[in-house]
Enzyme design. Structure first.
Site, PDB file in Angstrom:
ATOM      1  N   CYS A  44      -0.813  -8.004  -1.558  1.00 57.40           N
ATOM      2  CA  CYS A  44      -0.430  -6.689  -2.084  1.00 57.40           C
ATOM      3  C   CYS A  44      -1.070  -5.559  -1.280  1.00 57.40           C
ATOM      4  O   CYS A  44      -0.471  -4.489  -1.110  1.00 57.40           O
ATOM      5  CB  CYS A  44      -0.834  -6.580  -3.555  1.00 57.40           C
ATOM      6  SG  CYS A  44      -0.009  -7.786  -4.609  1.00 57.40           S
ATOM      7  N   THR A  45      -2.258  -5.792  -0.780  1.00 56.37           N
ATOM      8  CA  THR A  45      -2.926  -4.781   0.049  1.00 56.37           C
ATOM      9  C   THR A  45      -2.197  -4.606   1.373  1.00 56.37           C
ATOM     10  O   THR A  45      -1.978  -3.475   1.839  1.00 56.37           O
ATOM     11  CB  THR A  45      -4.388  -5.183   0.296  1.00 56.37           C
ATOM     12  OG1 THR A  45      -5.073  -5.276  -0.960  1.00 56.37           O
ATOM     13  CG2 THR A  45      -5.087  -4.171   1.175  1.00 56.37           C
TER      14      THR A  45
END
Length: 271
Positions: A44-45
């Site tokens: 997600c980062t």
């Protein structure tokens, strides 16, 4: 899950700062609505930073980027601050919006099953209709796909650029290997074989005359040794009978002489 051509489900949710954000307020603009599982996790980062790095290009293409997860506004704020995210992150705590877009469901991780958000992206057109859907997002290269779709290059990117590119890369490798491998085998292999085979043939050719000479020499010596004894025997055989004939004559003469003397003696006695 809604598909391209469907009307995008409407929504209104708070962002990381608690400010309400709705789809209606972006009417006339394209909206990139991407769902992700959880704040500050590796995949997600990477995805959020990808949208951050291309945010200017996405805005230039007329789009607004909105991230959505089931995390709280406080979690979103921390995540956005840590990575300097320039777009809103919507807190779908009760996962109502995720269910409306069909991305909420059972997931499995390391054998453990749980409910959560599936990574997906929806490109909503200025008219509120879904223009394109990515149901199972692979983080690497995804932002480039979205940007291409915004610029109207999505069909070319999906059909003409990606698939041919995937075919050309293997074709280039196959051609290179086909040309290099046969070239290396035929040229080097044949020349090496051509050099080695004559070398092996030349060696036996050099040995053959020596063997022939030895055989010829042995053949010449062997008959000469056999003929000498044969000649000696024949000469001896001829000479031996000649020496015996005179002896035989003498013996016969000696035998006849006594016989004559005996006969003469008998006549003398008779008289």
């Amino acid at each position: 899950m809604p598909q391209a051509g469907d009307q995008a489900p409407a929504f209104q949710l708070p962002d990381q700062d608690g400010t309400p954000v709705s789809l209606a307020q972006f009417a006339g603009r394209s909206v990139v609505l991407y769902f992700y599982p959880k704040d500050d996790t590796p995949g997600c980062t990477v995805e959020a930073c990808g949208f951050r790095d291309e945010h200017s290009a996405l805005e230039a293409a007329g789009a607004v980027v909105l991230g959505v997860s089931a995390d709280s506004t406080a979690s979103h704020r921390k995540f956005a601050t840590k990575f300097n995210l320039p777009f809103p992150l919507l807190a779908d705590v009760d996962h109502a919006l995720s269910e409306a877009y069909g991305v909420w469901g059972e997931k499995s991780l390391y054998g453990r099953k749980f409910l959560g958000i599936t990574r997906a992206t929806f490109l909503i057109g200025p008219d509120g209709v879904l223009k394109q859907v990515w149901p199972k997002v692979k983080v690497n290269g995804h932002v480039a796909e979205v940007l291409a779709a915004l610029k109207g290059d999505a069909p070319a990117a999906d059909g003409a650029e990606k698939k041919p590119a995937a075919k050309k890369a293997p074709a280039g490798k196959k051609v290179a290997t086909a040309k290099k491998a046969p070239a290396g085998k035929t040229v080097s292999g044949k020349t090496a074989a051509a050099k080695r085979v004559p070398a092996k043939k030349a060696a036996p050719a050099a040995k053959a005359p020596r063997a022939a000479r030895k055989v010829a020499a042995a053949a010449k010596k062997a008959p000469a040794a056999k003929k000498a004894p044969a000649a000696k025997k024949s000469v001896a055989a001829k000479k031996a009978p000649a020496a015996k004939k005179p002896g035989a004559g003498k013996k016969k003469a000696s035998v006849k002489a006594p016989a004559k003397k005996a006969a003469a003696a008998k006549k003398a006695t008779r008289k």
